[in-house]
Design a protein around this motif. Structure first.
Motif, short mmCIF file in Angstrom:
data_model
loop_
_atom_site.label_atom_id
_atom_site.label_comp_id
_atom_site.label_asym_id
_atom_site.label_seq_id
_atom_site.Cartn_x
_atom_site.Cartn_y
_atom_site.Cartn_z
N GLY A 1 -0.77 3.92 -7.92
CA GLY A 1 -1.22 2.59 -7.50
C GLY A 1 -0.18 1.88 -6.66
N GLN A 2 0.06 0.61 -6.97
CA GLN A 2 0.95 -0.26 -6.20
C GLN A 2 2.37 0.31 -6.11
OE1 GLN A 2 -1.66 -2.88 -4.97
NE2 GLN A 2 0.42 -3.57 -4.81
N ASN A 3 3.03 0.08 -4.96
CA ASN A 3 4.42 0.51 -4.77
C ASN A 3 5.42 -0.62 -5.00
OD1 ASN A 3 3.76 3.18 -4.05
ND2 ASN A 3 3.27 2.51 -1.98
N GLN A 4 4.94 -1.86 -5.04
CA GLN A 4 5.82 -3.00 -5.28
C GLN A 4 5.13 -4.03 -6.17
OE1 GLN A 4 5.08 -2.54 -1.78
NE2 GLN A 4 6.87 -1.36 -1.18
N THR A 5 5.95 -4.78 -6.85
CA THR A 5 5.46 -5.93 -7.60
C THR A 5 6.13 -7.19 -7.05
OG1 THR A 5 5.04 -4.71 -9.65
CG2 THR A 5 5.35 -7.08 -9.85
N ILE A 6 5.32 -8.17 -6.67
CA ILE A 6 5.85 -9.43 -6.17
C ILE A 6 6.03 -10.38 -7.36
CG2 ILE A 6 5.43 -11.41 -4.67
CD1 ILE A 6 3.79 -9.56 -2.90
N VAL A 7 7.25 -10.82 -7.56
CA VAL A 7 7.58 -11.69 -8.68
C VAL A 7 7.73 -13.12 -8.15
CG1 VAL A 7 9.19 -12.18 -10.55
CG2 VAL A 7 8.76 -9.81 -9.85
#
Length: 206
Positions: free
Chosen positions: A79-85
């Motif tokens: 799935g996603q390659n990054q998580t935006i915090v």
């Protein structure tokens, strides 16, 4: 090869300042029930002042930390390659004066826009002609038509935006919510792109 564990990063999360981020905060983990809890409690990142309001956690960084701490496991990122915090900022109480001024400006601007639109399309003349066609009488202000039309504008706007203050009429998103969703997607893409470029430059400098 060890037991396979699957990690899917969330697209974005919101945390408080100076928070410790663990894997369970930014990802869904599945695999052996005996290992999921240990994996989920793995420390990933510490929020600090340098992060300001937004930080991006890259999937490769997450996998590297998990591989270092659990070398016996086969970690699979899907799935996603990054998580935006998004980091919560201290909220100030809104100024009643400022809110009143903004509300007044929006009200006047909306009223001017509606009046200018009706003037451009000669709405009053149209209503006069409709009144003449239906009744055979010529009047300047056919109120029996103008009053329901004015009320209908307000009702139509409420139904269009699917909100009356905090009350929703149905689960269908309003056009405004759709546009805000698109804006958030564009913003997330920009933040991710900018963060990746920044990391690339830092690696090149090193």
């Amino acid at each position: 090869m060890g037991e396979s564990m699957y990690v899917r990063l969330r697209k974005n999360i919101t945390v408080k300042q100076n928070s410790e981020i663990r894997l369970k905060d930014i990802a869904f983990v599945t695999g052996s029930p005996n290992i999921v809890n240990r994996l989920g409690n793995t420390f990933i990142y510490q929020i600090s002042k340098k992060d300001q309001s937004v930080s991006v956690i890259d999937g490769f960084v997450v996998i590297q930390q998990l591989v270092d701490k659990f070398p016996q496991l086969d970690i699979q990122l899907i799935g996603q390659n990054q998580t935006i915090v998004t980091i919560e900022q201290k909220q100030k109480k809104p100024s009643i004066f400022l809110v009143s001024v903004i509300w007044l400006l929006l009200f006047i601007g909306s009223a001017m826009a509606i009046m200018n639109f009706h003037y451009d399309v000669s709405m009053q003349e149209v209503q006069q002609k409709l009144h003449y066609l239906l009744t055979g009488d010529k009047v300047t202000n056919p109120l029996w038509m103008q009053i329901p039309y004015s009320l209908g504008l307000g009702v139509g706007m409420i139904l269009f935006f699917n909100h009356l203050f905090k009350k929703r009429f149905n689960d269908e998103p309003s056009p405004l919510e759709v546009e805000l969703f698109k804006y958030q997607q564009d913003l997330d893409s920009y933040v991710t792109y900018h963060e990746n470029n920044l990391n690339s430059k830092q690696n090149d400098d090193q």
